[in-house]
Scaffold this motif. Structure first.
Motif, PDB file in Angstrom:
ATOM      1  N   ASP A 264     -11.582  36.351 -80.760  1.00 42.91           N
ATOM      2  CA  ASP A 264     -10.691  36.103 -82.072  1.00 42.91           C
ATOM      3  C   ASP A 264      -9.668  35.094 -81.524  1.00 42.91           C
ATOM      4  O   ASP A 264      -8.769  34.506 -82.322  1.00 42.91           O
ATOM      5  CB  ASP A 264     -10.003  37.222 -82.506  1.00 42.91           C
ATOM      6  CG  ASP A 264     -11.106  37.966 -83.326  1.00 42.91           C
ATOM      7  OD1 ASP A 264     -12.070  37.645 -83.549  1.00 42.91           O
ATOM      8  OD2 ASP A 264     -10.317  39.030 -83.677  1.00 42.91           O
ATOM      9  N   ILE A 265      -9.348  34.919 -80.189  1.00 39.41           N
ATOM     10  CA  ILE A 265      -8.402  34.014 -79.755  1.00 39.41           C
ATOM     11  C   ILE A 265      -8.497  32.612 -79.893  1.00 39.41           C
ATOM     12  O   ILE A 265      -7.776  31.739 -79.521  1.00 39.41           O
ATOM     13  CB  ILE A 265      -7.627  34.426 -78.368  1.00 39.41           C
ATOM     14  CG1 ILE A 265      -8.704  33.837 -77.162  1.00 39.41           C
ATOM     15  CG2 ILE A 265      -7.483  35.618 -78.053  1.00 39.41           C
ATOM     16  CD1 ILE A 265      -8.071  33.716 -75.867  1.00 39.41           C
ATOM     17  N   LYS A 266     -10.046  32.229 -79.940  1.00 39.03           N
ATOM     18  CA  LYS A 266     -10.359  30.769 -80.279  1.00 39.03           C
ATOM     19  C   LYS A 266      -9.531  30.243 -81.364  1.00 39.03           C
ATOM     20  O   LYS A 266      -9.296  30.763 -82.201  1.00 39.03           O
ATOM     21  CB  LYS A 266     -11.823  30.920 -80.568  1.00 39.03           C
ATOM     22  CG  LYS A 266     -12.713  31.352 -79.264  1.00 39.03           C
ATOM     23  CD  LYS A 266     -14.168  31.317 -79.942  1.00 39.03           C
ATOM     24  CE  LYS A 266     -15.029  31.761 -78.586  1.00 39.03           C
ATOM     25  NZ  LYS A 266     -16.591  31.742 -78.949  1.00 39.03           N
ATOM     26  N   GLY A 267      -8.998  28.774 -80.845  1.00 39.83           N
ATOM     27  CA  GLY A 267      -8.188  28.115 -81.728  1.00 39.83           C
ATOM     28  C   GLY A 267      -6.971  28.441 -81.697  1.00 39.83           C
ATOM     29  O   GLY A 267      -6.042  27.786 -82.632  1.00 39.83           O
ATOM     30  N   LEU A 268      -6.341  29.350 -80.994  1.00 36.69           N
ATOM     31  CA  LEU A 268      -5.043  29.897 -80.851  1.00 36.69           C
ATOM     32  C   LEU A 268      -4.337  29.295 -79.618  1.00 36.69           C
ATOM     33  O   LEU A 268      -5.136  28.983 -78.490  1.00 36.69           O
ATOM     34  CB  LEU A 268      -4.639  31.182 -80.824  1.00 36.69           C
ATOM     35  CG  LEU A 268      -5.235  31.995 -82.108  1.00 36.69           C
ATOM     36  CD1 LEU A 268      -5.242  33.458 -82.211  1.00 36.69           C
ATOM     37  CD2 LEU A 268      -4.621  31.378 -83.301  1.00 36.69           C
TER      38      LEU A 268
ATOM     39  N   PRO B 250      -7.777  38.305 -66.501  1.00 37.79           N
ATOM     40  CA  PRO B 250      -7.866  38.054 -67.781  1.00 37.79           C
ATOM     41  C   PRO B 250      -8.771  37.004 -68.249  1.00 37.79           C
ATOM     42  O   PRO B 250      -9.679  36.894 -68.938  1.00 37.79           O
ATOM     43  CB  PRO B 250      -6.300  37.598 -68.129  1.00 37.79           C
ATOM     44  CG  PRO B 250      -5.632  38.522 -67.248  1.00 37.79           C
ATOM     45  CD  PRO B 250      -6.396  38.673 -65.959  1.00 37.79           C
ATOM     46  N   ARG B 251      -8.831  35.979 -67.190  1.00 36.07           N
ATOM     47  CA  ARG B 251      -9.776  34.790 -67.235  1.00 36.07           C
ATOM     48  C   ARG B 251     -11.166  35.380 -67.117  1.00 36.07           C
ATOM     49  O   ARG B 251     -11.909  35.047 -67.817  1.00 36.07           O
ATOM     50  CB  ARG B 251      -9.371  33.918 -66.076  1.00 36.07           C
ATOM     51  CG  ARG B 251     -10.361  32.610 -66.061  1.00 36.07           C
ATOM     52  CD  ARG B 251      -9.799  31.614 -64.900  1.00 36.07           C
ATOM     53  NE  ARG B 251      -8.845  30.783 -65.486  1.00 36.07           N
ATOM     54  CZ  ARG B 251      -9.110  29.715 -66.118  1.00 36.07           C
ATOM     55  NH1 ARG B 251     -10.155  29.332 -66.486  1.00 36.07           N
ATOM     56  NH2 ARG B 251      -7.971  29.014 -66.364  1.00 36.07           N
ATOM     57  N   TYR B 252     -11.445  36.330 -66.276  1.00 35.64           N
ATOM     58  CA  TYR B 252     -12.653  36.881 -66.041  1.00 35.64           C
ATOM     59  C   TYR B 252     -13.139  37.419 -67.309  1.00 35.64           C
ATOM     60  O   TYR B 252     -14.354  37.138 -67.886  1.00 35.64           O
ATOM     61  CB  TYR B 252     -12.854  37.825 -64.853  1.00 35.64           C
ATOM     62  CG  TYR B 252     -14.006  38.696 -64.638  1.00 35.64           C
ATOM     63  CD1 TYR B 252     -15.214  38.075 -64.321  1.00 35.64           C
ATOM     64  CD2 TYR B 252     -14.039  40.162 -65.213  1.00 35.64           C
ATOM     65  CE1 TYR B 252     -16.144  38.794 -64.252  1.00 35.64           C
ATOM     66  CE2 TYR B 252     -15.226  40.970 -65.010  1.00 35.64           C
ATOM     67  CZ  TYR B 252     -16.370  40.315 -64.780  1.00 35.64           C
ATOM     68  OH  TYR B 252     -17.556  40.958 -64.433  1.00 35.64           O
ATOM     69  N   PHE B 253     -12.428  38.333 -67.962  1.00 38.24           N
ATOM     70  CA  PHE B 253     -12.891  39.121 -69.150  1.00 38.24           C
ATOM     71  C   PHE B 253     -12.775  38.031 -70.480  1.00 38.24           C
ATOM     72  O   PHE B 253     -13.887  38.316 -71.153  1.00 38.24           O
ATOM     73  CB  PHE B 253     -11.870  40.059 -69.485  1.00 38.24           C
ATOM     74  CG  PHE B 253     -11.810  41.430 -68.531  1.00 38.24           C
ATOM     75  CD1 PHE B 253     -12.963  42.104 -68.344  1.00 38.24           C
ATOM     76  CD2 PHE B 253     -10.882  41.648 -67.644  1.00 38.24           C
ATOM     77  CE1 PHE B 253     -13.173  43.170 -67.335  1.00 38.24           C
ATOM     78  CE2 PHE B 253     -10.962  42.651 -66.755  1.00 38.24           C
ATOM     79  CZ  PHE B 253     -12.096  43.381 -66.691  1.00 38.24           C
ATOM     80  N   LEU B 254     -11.966  37.092 -70.432  1.00 31.92           N
ATOM     81  CA  LEU B 254     -12.329  35.903 -71.541  1.00 31.92           C
ATOM     82  C   LEU B 254     -13.681  35.531 -71.170  1.00 31.92           C
ATOM     83  O   LEU B 254     -14.257  35.129 -72.295  1.00 31.92           O
ATOM     84  CB  LEU B 254     -11.212  34.962 -71.481  1.00 31.92           C
ATOM     85  CG  LEU B 254      -9.814  35.616 -72.063  1.00 31.92           C
ATOM     86  CD1 LEU B 254      -8.857  34.680 -71.831  1.00 31.92           C
ATOM     87  CD2 LEU B 254      -9.977  35.771 -73.616  1.00 31.92           C
ATOM     88  N   THR B 255     -13.899  34.894 -70.037  1.00 31.62           N
ATOM     89  CA  THR B 255     -15.239  34.307 -69.788  1.00 31.62           C
ATOM     90  C   THR B 255     -16.408  35.168 -70.086  1.00 31.62           C
ATOM     91  O   THR B 255     -17.412  34.666 -70.689  1.00 31.62           O
ATOM     92  CB  THR B 255     -15.127  33.978 -68.263  1.00 31.62           C
ATOM     93  OG1 THR B 255     -14.384  33.197 -67.960  1.00 31.62           O
ATOM     94  CG2 THR B 255     -16.710  33.305 -67.953  1.00 31.62           C
ATOM     95  N   GLU B 256     -16.226  36.311 -69.684  1.00 30.68           N
ATOM     96  CA  GLU B 256     -17.210  37.352 -70.125  1.00 30.68           C
ATOM     97  C   GLU B 256     -17.606  37.304 -71.603  1.00 30.68           C
ATOM     98  O   GLU B 256     -18.663  37.890 -72.169  1.00 30.68           O
ATOM     99  CB  GLU B 256     -17.144  38.765 -69.538  1.00 30.68           C
ATOM    100  CG  GLU B 256     -17.192  38.962 -67.992  1.00 30.68           C
ATOM    101  CD  GLU B 256     -18.579  38.683 -67.580  1.00 30.68           C
ATOM    102  OE1 GLU B 256     -19.311  39.721 -68.026  1.00 30.68           O
ATOM    103  OE2 GLU B 256     -19.125  37.859 -66.897  1.00 30.68           O
ATOM    104  N   ALA B 257     -16.530  37.301 -72.414  1.00 34.87           N
ATOM    105  CA  ALA B 257     -16.570  37.634 -73.866  1.00 34.87           C
ATOM    106  C   ALA B 257     -16.945  36.190 -74.321  1.00 34.87           C
ATOM    107  O   ALA B 257     -17.018  35.978 -75.714  1.00 34.87           O
ATOM    108  CB  ALA B 257     -14.983  37.815 -74.502  1.00 34.87           C
ATOM    109  N   GLY B 258     -17.125  35.160 -73.842  1.00 34.50           N
ATOM    110  CA  GLY B 258     -17.822  33.869 -74.118  1.00 34.50           C
ATOM    111  C   GLY B 258     -16.745  32.774 -74.540  1.00 34.50           C
ATOM    112  O   GLY B 258     -16.969  31.907 -75.535  1.00 34.50           O
ATOM    113  N   VAL B 259     -15.545  33.069 -74.083  1.00 34.04           N
ATOM    114  CA  VAL B 259     -14.409  32.065 -74.367  1.00 34.04           C
ATOM    115  C   VAL B 259     -14.294  31.103 -73.488  1.00 34.04           C
ATOM    116  O   VAL B 259     -13.895  31.344 -72.230  1.00 34.04           O
ATOM    117  CB  VAL B 259     -13.105  32.809 -74.677  1.00 34.04           C
ATOM    118  CG1 VAL B 259     -11.817  31.918 -74.903  1.00 34.04           C
ATOM    119  CG2 VAL B 259     -13.008  34.017 -75.607  1.00 34.04           C
TER     120      VAL B 259
END
Length: 294
Positions: free
Chosen positions: A137-141, A157-166
């Protein structure tokens, strides 16, 4: 002629006294009790860091018989560099900086951590009025990390964001920011400068506990899975301070919580426990996968 001889003798005596004085000064600088220097990553408020590490340095000095001093550092990378050069003998690192330092100093060793560092977390925060429930959901923010060298404020945090497809370079409103420290991260989100951010769970919990955060303006929307993080890493101190020094320091660290409960609270836990280099291999693997270390 007699005056000339007296003059020459006087000059010789002056040079002799100067030489003796220099020898004495050189001797004192090398033979005096050397300073055992402690460093720490500057991950939050400076006054808080100074208080807890000054008290810890005093305690270790009393327990070990060494002349111990806490030396503040300007940023994460400066501490790693000072440790590599032997200017810092014992350092409070995050998981990533600890790995970086130990890779540079072959005989260094992670010797202690807090119990919570076995299962550490990062929290993702967002402005309260935004309907955000998961990492996608942080896409676009707009988004802010802490320090680029922080484990809990950037690497994981970068790792988990990457894993979530961000994709942090394409999916956000602008490039991600780096605040420099955890307390600055939540303040930036609270103030509205950034809509979302990620930081150290312990710093967040302490700020909430002490009523420093306006929970009407900012909230946690995601907590990461656990990972190893902060640790005390010691340099090759036996060669510098004598055999048995490493064990003296380790023993002092492991007993610190029993005698200094108030200061230990500033570390966000009740005591230090033993750890080892192998505990941080997963951190090293993630850092390599993300291209943060080679």
């Amino acid at each position: 002629m007699k005056k000339l001889i007296i003059l020459l003798l006087t000059i010789t005596m002056i040079f002799s006294l100067a030489a003796c004085s220099n020898d004495k000064n050189d001797s004192s600088s090398t033979n005096d009790n050397p300073v055992f220097k402690i460093g720490a990553i500057p991950d939050q408020n400076v006054s808080k860091l100074n208080r807890r590490f000054d008290e810890l340095a005093k305690y270790i000095g009393e327990k070990s018989g060494l002349n111990v001093e806490y030396v503040p550092t300007v940023d994460y990378s400066a501490l790693v560099t000072a440790f590599e050069r032997g200017e810092i003998d014992l350092a409070w690192f995050g998981g990533l900086t600890g790995v970086q330092a130990r890779n540079l100093v072959s005989d260094s060793e992670a010797i202690a951590q807090r119990p919570r560092d076995e299962k550490f977390h990062s929290v993702f925060i967002v402005q309260k009025d935004l309907d955000i429930n998961n990492l996608e959901d942080i896409k676009g923010l707009t988004f802010t990390f802490g320090s680029e060298s922080s484990t809990s404020g950037h690497l994981m945090p970068r790792y988990f964001l990457t894993e979530a497809g961000v994709n942090l370079e394409e999916d956000l409103d602008g490039k991600p920011n780096y605040s420099g420290s955890h307390d600055k991260t939540w303040k930036l989100v609270e103030s509205g400068a950034f809509q979302t951010g990620a930081l150290n769970e312990a710093v967040w919990e302490a700020a909430v506990k002490n009523d420093k955060v306006d929970l009407n303006k900012v909230k946690v929307f995601y907590t990461t899975p656990d990972y190893y993080d902060y640790n005390w890493t010691i340099n090759d101190v036996n060669n510098k301070f004598g055999d048995g020094t490493k064990e003296k320091i380790k023993t002092a660290l492991l007993s610190f919580g029993e005698d200094n409960k108030e200061i230990m609270e500033l570390f966000g836990d009740t005591k230090f426990i033993e750890t080892k280099n192998d505990n941080y291999k997963a951190i090293e693997s993630v850092a390599k996968d993300l291209g943060i270390i080679k």
